[in-house]
Write a protein that holds these residues in place. Sequence first.
Motif, PDB file in Angstrom:
ATOM      1  N   GLY A   1      40.979  -3.721  14.151  1.00 57.20           N
ATOM      2  CA  GLY A   1      40.674  -4.227  12.819  1.00 57.20           C
ATOM      3  C   GLY A   1      41.787  -5.115  12.294  1.00 57.20           C
ATOM      4  N   TRP A   2      43.022  -4.688  12.538  1.00 55.60           N
ATOM      5  CA  TRP A   2      44.179  -5.430  12.045  1.00 55.60           C
ATOM      6  C   TRP A   2      44.216  -6.822  12.643  1.00 55.60           C
ATOM      7  CZ3 TRP A   2      47.347  -4.055   8.159  1.00 55.60           C
ATOM      8  CH2 TRP A   2      48.493  -4.812   7.972  1.00 55.60           C
TER       9      TRP A   2
ATOM     10  N   GLY B   1      41.860  -8.661  13.359  1.00 59.15           N
ATOM     11  CA  GLY B   1      40.763  -9.519  12.936  1.00 59.15           C
ATOM     12  C   GLY B   1      39.439  -9.341  13.667  1.00 59.15           C
ATOM     13  N   GLN B   2      39.271  -8.236  14.363  1.00 60.81           N
ATOM     14  CA  GLN B   2      37.981  -8.017  15.018  1.00 60.81           C
ATOM     15  C   GLN B   2      36.952  -7.533  13.998  1.00 60.81           C
ATOM     16  OE1 GLN B   2      37.481  -8.809  18.221  1.00 60.81           O
ATOM     17  NE2 GLN B   2      39.616  -9.483  18.263  1.00 60.81           N
ATOM     18  N   GLY B   3      35.696  -7.852  14.243  1.00 58.28           N
ATOM     19  CA  GLY B   3      34.634  -7.417  13.340  1.00 58.28           C
ATOM     20  C   GLY B   3      34.334  -5.933  13.507  1.00 58.28           C
TER      21      GLY B   3
ATOM     22  N   LYS C   1      33.507 -10.218   1.107  1.00 57.90           N
ATOM     23  CA  LYS C   1      34.511 -11.007   0.396  1.00 57.90           C
ATOM     24  C   LYS C   1      33.964 -11.625  -0.888  1.00 57.90           C
ATOM     25  CE  LYS C   1      37.487 -12.072   4.301  1.00 57.90           C
ATOM     26  NZ  LYS C   1      36.586 -11.681   5.396  1.00 57.90           N
TER      27      LYS C   1
ATOM     28  N   GLY D   1      37.079  -0.057  10.618  1.00 56.98           N
ATOM     29  CA  GLY D   1      36.769  -1.467  10.829  1.00 56.98           C
ATOM     30  C   GLY D   1      36.465  -2.191   9.530  1.00 56.98           C
TER      31      GLY D   1
ATOM     32  N   VAL E   1      40.354  -1.858   7.223  1.00 60.58           N
ATOM     33  CA  VAL E   1      41.574  -2.531   7.670  1.00 60.58           C
ATOM     34  C   VAL E   1      41.581  -4.034   7.355  1.00 60.58           C
ATOM     35  CG1 VAL E   1      42.980  -3.095   9.676  1.00 60.58           C
ATOM     36  CG2 VAL E   1      42.181  -0.768   9.346  1.00 60.58           C
ATOM     37  N   PRO E   2      40.520  -4.776   7.688  1.00 61.02           N
ATOM     38  CA  PRO E   2      40.570  -6.205   7.336  1.00 61.02           C
ATOM     39  C   PRO E   2      40.693  -6.428   5.826  1.00 61.02           C
ATOM     40  CG  PRO E   2      38.807  -5.770   8.883  1.00 61.02           C
ATOM     41  CD  PRO E   2      39.298  -4.440   8.416  1.00 61.02           C
ATOM     42  N   GLY E   3      40.120  -5.516   5.041  1.00 61.98           N
ATOM     43  CA  GLY E   3      40.173  -5.650   3.588  1.00 61.98           C
ATOM     44  C   GLY E   3      41.568  -5.461   3.022  1.00 61.98           C
TER      45      GLY E   3
ATOM     46  N   ARG F   1      44.468  -5.843   4.866  1.00 57.09           N
ATOM     47  CA  ARG F   1      45.509  -6.492   5.663  1.00 57.09           C
ATOM     48  C   ARG F   1      46.303  -7.497   4.835  1.00 57.09           C
ATOM     49  NH1 ARG F   1      45.975 -10.217  10.378  1.00 57.09           N
ATOM     50  NH2 ARG F   1      44.145 -11.318   9.634  1.00 57.09           N
ATOM     51  N   LYS F   2      45.593  -8.254   4.008  1.00 58.38           N
ATOM     52  CA  LYS F   2      46.293  -9.266   3.222  1.00 58.38           C
ATOM     53  C   LYS F   2      46.374  -8.884   1.754  1.00 58.38           C
ATOM     54  CE  LYS F   2      45.581 -13.044   6.344  1.00 58.38           C
ATOM     55  NZ  LYS F   2      44.455 -13.715   6.954  1.00 58.38           N
TER      56      LYS F   2
END
Lengths: 99, 195
Positions: free
Chosen positions: A76-77, A79-81, B77, B129, B132-134, B136-137
């Motif tokens: 996830g970190w 950038g994987q979906g 987003k 999943g 984490v992308p949410g 990260r920044k």
Amino acid sequence: MTRIMLLSVCMMLVTAPSRILPLFFLGDKKLPPFVESLLHYIPFAVLGALIFSDVLSATDDVRASLCGAVAAAMLGWFGQGPLVVLAGGILGAFAASCL
Amino acid sequence: MSLIVFAGASQFVALNLLTIGASFPEIILATAVLNLRHAMMSSAITRRLPCGLGWLEKAWIGFEITDESFSVAAMRKEESLSSAFLMGLNIVGHCTWVLGTWLGFLGASFLPQKIQESMGIAIYALFIGLLVPGVRKNRQALAVALSAMALSALFKWTPLFASMNVSLKIMCATGFAALLGAWFFPLPVRERNAS
């Protein structure tokens, strides 16, 4: 069977209102900034609370669960979906349980 | 049950309680407590909906809120979620839920034992999943998520809270973490975009 159906209907009657009513009460109203911020952070907080610490008991083996979780978090970190992360998590846990 | 209740945890609990012979009121009470956390999710999602939805649309969106559909929707987003997107998400989610219940009922033991066990992590991997992308920044969101984890671990492992219901623990951890977030990192005041 009818007993189960009856139970299902009763369960629906208690679960549905708690999900539906906030949409009507909070709807399009303007809220104080503090409440607005609070609601903004809820998704992140919910996910955090749902993931940890229950993820450790997700499989029969704590180490396998941990490996799966770490694999998922790393994917996830970088950038994987969600679907790749999902597969990676299962594979990670599977690989660790085979060791 | 999957069709009209649509709440994974409550369904499992109901099944458990049924097999140990609990009374209906007990099961219904357990379901109600277990689902209170959805009230928080539904409140949060409300702020992202376009204005001026009809009552039927609102009721339907609310009815379909689950841990999973909420997570997928809330981590998008876009500032504002279209009701068409939510409808699609919910209908697909609900259909697969009912289908999955049937498959499980018919006996999904065609997978090897080891893989079945590893599948237990699937739902958490999905949550990871999404989360984490949410974060990260977004330092603030990361701090909130981490404090929610810490609180939830605290509630789980402190004997003092042993008697607390699982859903209640999640609610408290969520609530306190979001409070911390709102307290320390308030959002800049902004106008909510109309429609």
